[in-house]
Write a protein that holds these residues in place. Structure first.
Motif, mmCIF file in Angstrom:
data_model
loop_
_atom_site.group_PDB
_atom_site.id
_atom_site.type_symbol
_atom_site.label_atom_id
_atom_site.label_comp_id
_atom_site.label_asym_id
_atom_site.label_seq_id
_atom_site.Cartn_x
_atom_site.Cartn_y
_atom_site.Cartn_z
ATOM 1 N N ASP A 147 48.030 37.570 36.858
ATOM 2 C CA ASP A 147 47.457 37.939 37.544
ATOM 3 C C ASP A 147 46.552 36.591 37.657
ATOM 4 O OD1 ASP A 147 45.943 38.510 39.952
ATOM 5 O OD2 ASP A 147 45.103 40.679 38.543
ATOM 6 N N PRO A 148 46.821 35.561 38.615
ATOM 7 C CA PRO A 148 45.763 34.077 38.165
ATOM 8 C C PRO A 148 44.367 35.043 39.203
ATOM 9 C CG PRO A 148 47.611 34.080 40.011
ATOM 10 C CD PRO A 148 47.835 35.333 39.442
ATOM 11 N N LYS A 149 43.970 35.645 40.340
ATOM 12 C CA LYS A 149 43.139 36.097 40.640
ATOM 13 C C LYS A 149 42.828 36.777 39.617
ATOM 14 C CE LYS A 149 42.723 37.392 44.797
ATOM 15 N NZ LYS A 149 43.000 37.979 45.789
ATOM 16 N N ALA A 150 43.149 37.440 38.988
ATOM 17 C CA ALA A 150 42.219 37.987 37.570
ATOM 18 C C ALA A 150 41.401 36.926 36.924
ATOM 19 C CB ALA A 150 43.076 39.448 36.949
ATOM 20 N N GLU A 151 42.402 36.042 36.240
ATOM 21 C CA GLU A 151 42.410 35.468 35.778
ATOM 22 C C GLU A 151 41.337 34.062 36.047
ATOM 23 O OE1 GLU A 151 45.345 32.855 33.982
ATOM 24 O OE2 GLU A 151 46.984 34.794 33.874
ATOM 25 N N ILE A 152 41.389 34.585 37.118
ATOM 26 C CA ILE A 152 39.865 32.707 37.539
ATOM 27 C C ILE A 152 39.031 33.874 37.713
ATOM 28 C CG2 ILE A 152 39.323 31.741 39.401
ATOM 29 C CD1 ILE A 152 42.508 31.098 40.287
ATOM 30 N N LEU A 153 39.117 34.686 38.332
ATOM 31 C CA LEU A 153 37.684 35.683 37.968
ATOM 32 C C LEU A 153 37.030 35.978 36.619
ATOM 33 C CD1 LEU A 153 37.957 38.546 41.279
ATOM 34 C CD2 LEU A 153 36.151 36.904 40.041
ATOM 35 N N GLU A 154 37.521 35.971 35.703
ATOM 36 C CA GLU A 154 37.317 36.161 34.023
ATOM 37 C C GLU A 154 36.681 35.473 33.706
ATOM 38 O OE1 GLU A 154 35.898 37.711 30.945
ATOM 39 O OE2 GLU A 154 37.535 38.881 33.021
ATOM 40 N N ALA A 155 37.561 33.606 34.334
ATOM 41 C CA ALA A 155 36.811 32.639 34.171
ATOM 42 C C ALA A 155 35.432 31.465 34.298
ATOM 43 C CB ALA A 155 37.988 31.595 33.799
ATOM 44 N N LEU A 156 35.338 33.112 35.414
ATOM 45 C CA LEU A 156 34.765 32.202 36.398
ATOM 46 C C LEU A 156 32.696 33.437 36.326
ATOM 47 C CD1 LEU A 156 35.151 31.418 39.872
ATOM 48 C CD2 LEU A 156 34.553 29.716 37.988
ATOM 49 N N ARG A 157 33.243 34.398 35.837
ATOM 50 C CA ARG A 157 32.095 35.640 35.307
ATOM 51 C C ARG A 157 32.364 35.151 33.602
ATOM 52 N NH1 ARG A 157 36.120 40.261 37.210
ATOM 53 N NH2 ARG A 157 34.538 40.526 38.976
ATOM 54 N N MET A 158 32.329 34.340 33.220
ATOM 55 C CA MET A 158 32.331 34.024 31.943
ATOM 56 C C MET A 158 31.520 32.976 32.004
ATOM 57 S SD MET A 158 35.803 34.142 29.602
ATOM 58 C CE MET A 158 35.256 33.225 28.315
ATOM 59 N N THR A 159 31.437 32.094 33.010
ATOM 60 C CA THR A 159 29.970 31.477 33.885
ATOM 61 C C THR A 159 28.801 31.782 33.522
ATOM 62 O OG1 THR A 159 30.736 30.369 35.058
ATOM 63 C CG2 THR A 159 31.354 29.281 33.224
ATOM 64 N N ASP A 160 28.943 32.714 34.126
ATOM 65 C CA ASP A 160 27.799 33.694 34.354
ATOM 66 C C ASP A 160 27.027 33.768 33.759
ATOM 67 O OD1 ASP A 160 25.918 34.441 36.451
ATOM 68 O OD2 ASP A 160 27.545 36.612 37.718
#
Length: 164
Positions: free
Chosen positions: A92-105
């Motif tokens: 699920d690319p959307k979930a993977e991208i969101l998770e990666a960006l959330r980790m930087t927030d």
């Protein structure tokens, strides 16, 4: 047409559910060399990738273990569909991208600095060029303070390609 559908990088069950079973069967049939309703395990990764998933060799091995299929064996269409379903669920690319960006927030506010996002897009994973990032940023809504809402950005970058 049949072969073109099989090798299309952009086709997936999620993008085109109305034609997916037919497309899956057509692509599967291309590799069913003996026309016995089975494909060799050695062709499994190719067929799955032709249909828009990106399984690793380790993931293929796990699929085979779950179904108790030997590496020198064959996979029938029903089992193949089950494997594809599981593979698509875990990709699920959307979930993977969101998770990666959330980790930087760090503040958990839903924003990332455009400069930090640019650095990640040009240095990590499938690296984008500066020009490609510029194009994405033109469409993204960058706030005056240089921050980007990463949920909106993720939706923007995971939209299906325009079909002319």
């Amino acid at each position: 047409m049949l072969y073109a559908n099989c090798v299309s990088e952009h086709f997936s069950f999620v993008d085109n559910p109305s034609h997916s079973l037919t497309e899956f069967k057509e692509c599967f049939s291309l590799y069913d060399k003996k026309q016995k309703g089975k494909i060799d395990v050695k062709d499994l990764i190719t067929v799955m990738r032709c249909l828009g998933t990106s399984p690793t060799h380790g993931e293929i091995e796990r699929h085979l273990q779950v179904h108790k299929i030997d590496k020198s064996g064959a996979v029938d269409f029903s089992t193949f569909l089950t494997m594809m379903h599981r593979q698509m669920q875990q990709e699920d690319p959307k979930a993977e991208i969101l998770e990666a960006l959330r980790m930087t927030d760090k503040q958990k506010r839903g924003y990332i600095q455009a400069t930090e996002l640019r650095a990640k897009l040009t240095t990590l994973g499938e690296k984008l060029t500066q020009r490609e990032v510029d194009e994405l940023f033109r469409e993204a809504k960058i706030k005056p303070n240089g921050s980007v809402n990463y949920v909106e950005f993720t939706q923007l970058v995971t939209l299906p390609p325009v079909d002319y």
